[in-house]
Design a protein around this motif. Structure first.
Motif, short mmCIF file in Angstrom:
data_model
loop_
_atom_site.label_atom_id
_atom_site.label_comp_id
_atom_site.label_asym_id
_atom_site.label_seq_id
_atom_site.Cartn_x
_atom_site.Cartn_y
_atom_site.Cartn_z
N TYR A 118 0.89 -1.01 -0.10
CA TYR A 118 0.01 -0.01 -0.10
C TYR A 118 0.92 1.19 0.05
CZ TYR A 118 -3.36 3.39 1.62
OH TYR A 118 -4.00 4.95 1.79
N ASN A 119 2.04 1.20 0.98
CA ASN A 119 2.88 2.43 0.96
C ASN A 119 3.60 2.40 -0.29
OD1 ASN A 119 1.91 3.22 3.54
ND2 ASN A 119 3.41 1.70 4.47
N ILE A 121 2.47 1.77 -3.55
CA ILE A 121 1.85 2.33 -4.56
C ILE A 121 1.38 3.70 -4.08
CG2 ILE A 121 -0.65 2.23 -5.36
CD1 ILE A 121 -0.42 -0.70 -4.78
N ALA A 122 1.23 4.20 -2.98
CA ALA A 122 1.16 5.54 -2.47
C ALA A 122 2.13 6.35 -2.74
CB ALA A 122 0.51 5.62 -0.98
N GLN A 124 4.32 5.98 -5.34
CA GLN A 124 4.34 6.07 -6.71
C GLN A 124 3.36 7.31 -7.05
OE1 GLN A 124 3.32 2.31 -8.12
NE2 GLN A 124 5.20 1.29 -7.89
N HIS A 125 2.23 7.35 -6.49
CA HIS A 125 1.10 8.07 -6.83
C HIS A 125 1.51 9.54 -6.43
CE1 HIS A 125 -2.12 5.39 -8.53
NE2 HIS A 125 -1.07 4.55 -8.06
N GLN A 126 2.40 9.68 -5.53
CA GLN A 126 2.47 11.09 -4.86
C GLN A 126 3.98 11.70 -5.62
OE1 GLN A 126 3.87 10.37 -0.72
NE2 GLN A 126 1.73 10.25 -0.10
N SER A 127 4.64 10.82 -6.35
CA SER A 127 5.75 11.54 -7.25
C SER A 127 5.05 12.33 -8.59
CB SER A 127 6.68 10.36 -7.71
OG SER A 127 5.91 9.45 -8.75
N GLN A 129 4.03 13.80 -11.75
CA GLN A 129 3.74 12.98 -13.04
C GLN A 129 4.40 13.77 -14.23
OE1 GLN A 129 1.96 10.32 -13.23
NE2 GLN A 129 1.75 10.18 -10.98
#
Length: 180
Positions: A118-119, A121-122, A124-127, A129
């Motif tokens: 979960y962390n 994936i979180a 990856q989504h915070q970097s 884009q």
């Protein structure tokens, strides 16, 4: 005309006669004293699942004792016992709830793997884009060029027409000044 007046009078008498609806006598009965009662229920969000309960007992003299339970957002069962009497409502939260069973070693490890995934994936989504702007197809590129060419032609025509009108205005102004 006479028939219309009679009809109007008859309808108004029917519509306005509400004396049979009005109560002319006062209620002479006193409401009965409260009766003792007891109830209880258990409910859930789907069949076979109970996540809330409520039970209550009244002695008929205005004193009520009861309790209700629910599952809080942390999945702990919360129970509130209460008394209601002439002095008000007195709730008592039961804080001595039984502890939930601890996780086995395999459940603990599975939860850890889940939290790690979960962390990841979180993160990856915070970097930030990378913004990818779509490229125009050949047809879109040609349509844009036609649009820009027509726009320039129309703008040039408008400028030419504005210049011609200004020249006409000045010429007519000079002609009027010559006459006077």
């Amino acid at each position: 005309m006479e028939k219309v007046l009679i009809l109007f009078f008859a309808i108004s008498q029917i519509a306005c006669d509400v004396s049979h609806i009005l109560l002319t006598e006062e209620l002479s009965t006193i409401p009965p004293p409260p009766k003792p009662y007891a109830f209880g229920y258990a409910a859930g969000r789907f069949p076979g699942h109970i996540d809330r309960t409520h039970s209550e007992v009244s002695d008929g003299a205005g004193n009520v004792q009861g309790s209700y339970s629910y599952v809080d957002p942390r999945h702990q069962i919360r129970t509130v016992e209460y008394t209601a009497d002439k002095n008000g409502f007195h709730p008592i939260l039961n804080k001595n709830q039984p502890d939930l069973p601890s996780d086995s070693k395999s459940v603990f490890q599975a939860k850890q793997r889940h939290y790690e995934q979960y962390n990841a994936i979180a993160l990856q989504h915070q970097s930030p884009q990378i913004l990818v702007v779509p490229r125009d197809s050949v047809a879109v590129h040609n349509a844009k060029n036609r649009h820009y060419t027509l726009f320039e032609k129309i703008a040039a025509d408008h400028a030419r027409i504005a210049a011609e009108r200004e020249a006409l205005r000045l010429a007519s102004k000079n002609t009027l000044e010559d006459h006077y």
